[in-house]
Design an enzyme around this catalytic site. Structure first.
Site, PDB file in Angstrom:
ATOM      1  N   MET A   1       0.842  -1.196   0.000  1.00 34.45           N
ATOM      2  CA  MET A   1       0.000   0.000   0.000  1.00 34.45           C
ATOM      3  C   MET A   1       0.869   1.234   0.000  1.00 34.45           C
ATOM      4  SD  MET A   1      -3.167  -0.858   0.131  1.00 34.45           S
ATOM      5  CE  MET A   1      -4.504  -0.129   1.038  1.00 34.45           C
ATOM      6  N   CYS A   2       0.473   2.098  -0.689  1.00 31.81           N
ATOM      7  CA  CYS A   2       1.198   3.382  -0.759  1.00 31.81           C
ATOM      8  C   CYS A   2       0.677   4.315   0.341  1.00 31.81           C
ATOM      9  CB  CYS A   2       0.966   4.046  -2.098  1.00 31.81           C
ATOM     10  SG  CYS A   2       1.057   2.884  -3.476  1.00 31.81           S
ATOM     11  N   ARG A   3       1.252   5.453   0.388  1.00 30.61           N
ATOM     12  CA  ARG A   3       0.774   6.546   1.241  1.00 30.61           C
ATOM     13  C   ARG A   3       0.571   7.758   0.350  1.00 30.61           C
ATOM     14  NH1 ARG A   3      -0.844   4.823   6.115  1.00 30.61           N
ATOM     15  NH2 ARG A   3      -1.863   3.688   4.454  1.00 30.61           N
TER      16      ARG A   3
END
Ligand code: GLN
Length: 249
Positions: A1-3
């Site tokens: 997951m990215c931010r």
């Protein structure tokens, strides 16, 4: 997951928004605190920002970790903007590593980011893809779920729906069990975000404006956690949160 993160308010430097905060996006690339999937976000990054008098944003994206790019530090020191959207990427397995896969994706006056993953991609998104005119598929920026979701959102925007509606409709069009769909977009005056499967917080910025981020960028009071299955809409001085519909309207 990215931010990811978006800001609207008085013009501030990219350094002030992304790098200076103790747990800002820069640090979140190697030490996120609330990330539910993945550990580091080292598969590229991107920043999009609007300059006064020009509705079309500029972008700076790279296919490397944000901490490995000295050019960003130089740019961030002098670029200031009142509307910014930025992201650090942790590529989902099988989705490739390239600058073109790093958010923000852009089109016209819009910037877009996706924090999440759609299980079973690409087959699981067959129905969504089939709804798109071929030019959207041929013009796909990267072989990722995020790029396809952005194509669908652009398709909805082209039909004239407002940005938050386009994001909500995109989330609703993904009928895939376990899909994680934290979408974030702006046109430079409004931020829209969906929360489905990962974290999102917002706060009033100081001295004015609003920050919307995957996770708080500091430990100061004033951050609000947005519940799962929400649609957030923010301007620089107002934030509304409503439930995110599951079905396509
Ligand atoms: N699935 C998207 C990608 O591979 C987003 C990844 C993420 O949120 N970590 O780029």
């Amino acid at each position: 997951m990215c931010r990811h993160l978006a800001y609207l308010g008085p013009a501030r430097t990219l350094h002030d928004l992304l790098i200076a905060p103790e747990h800002g996006l820069y640090r979140q690339s190697w030490a996120p605190r609330r990330q539910r999937h993945g550990t580091v976000n080292a598969d590229g990054f991107g920043v999009g920002w609007y300059a006064p008098g020009d509705p079309v944003p500029a972008r700076y994206r790279r296919d490397r970790p944000i901490w490995g790019d000295p050019n960003l530090l130089d740019l961030a020191r002098v670029v200031r903007s009142g509307a910014v959207l930025a992201a650090v990427r942790s590529g989902t397995e099988g989705m490739g590593f390239a600058e073109a896969a790093a958010a923000p994706f852009a089109s016209d006056t819009w910037l877009f980011s996706h924090n999440g993953a759609v299980p079973g991609w690409p087959g699981s998104l067959h129905r969504l893809a089939a709804a798109l005119p071929p030019e959207y598929l041929v013009g796909l920026e990267a072989p990722t779920d995020s790029a396809l979701l952005w194509a669908y959102a652009r398709f909805r925007l082209a039909s004239g729906v407002p940005l938050p509606v386009a994001l909500a409709e995109t989330a609703a069009a993904v009928d895939v069990q376990g899909a994680r769909l934290n979408l974030l977009a702006t046109d430079g005056t409004t931020i829209a975000a969906t929360v489905r499967g990962d974290t999102l917080s917002w706060r009033r910025a100081s001295p004015a404006g609003v920050l919307v981020a995957s996770e708080p960028t500091d430990d100061e009071p004033g951050w609000h956690h947005v519940p799962d299955n929400s649609l957030l809409v923010a301007t620089s001085d107002a934030v509304t949160i409503e439930e995110l519909a599951v079905e396509v309207a």
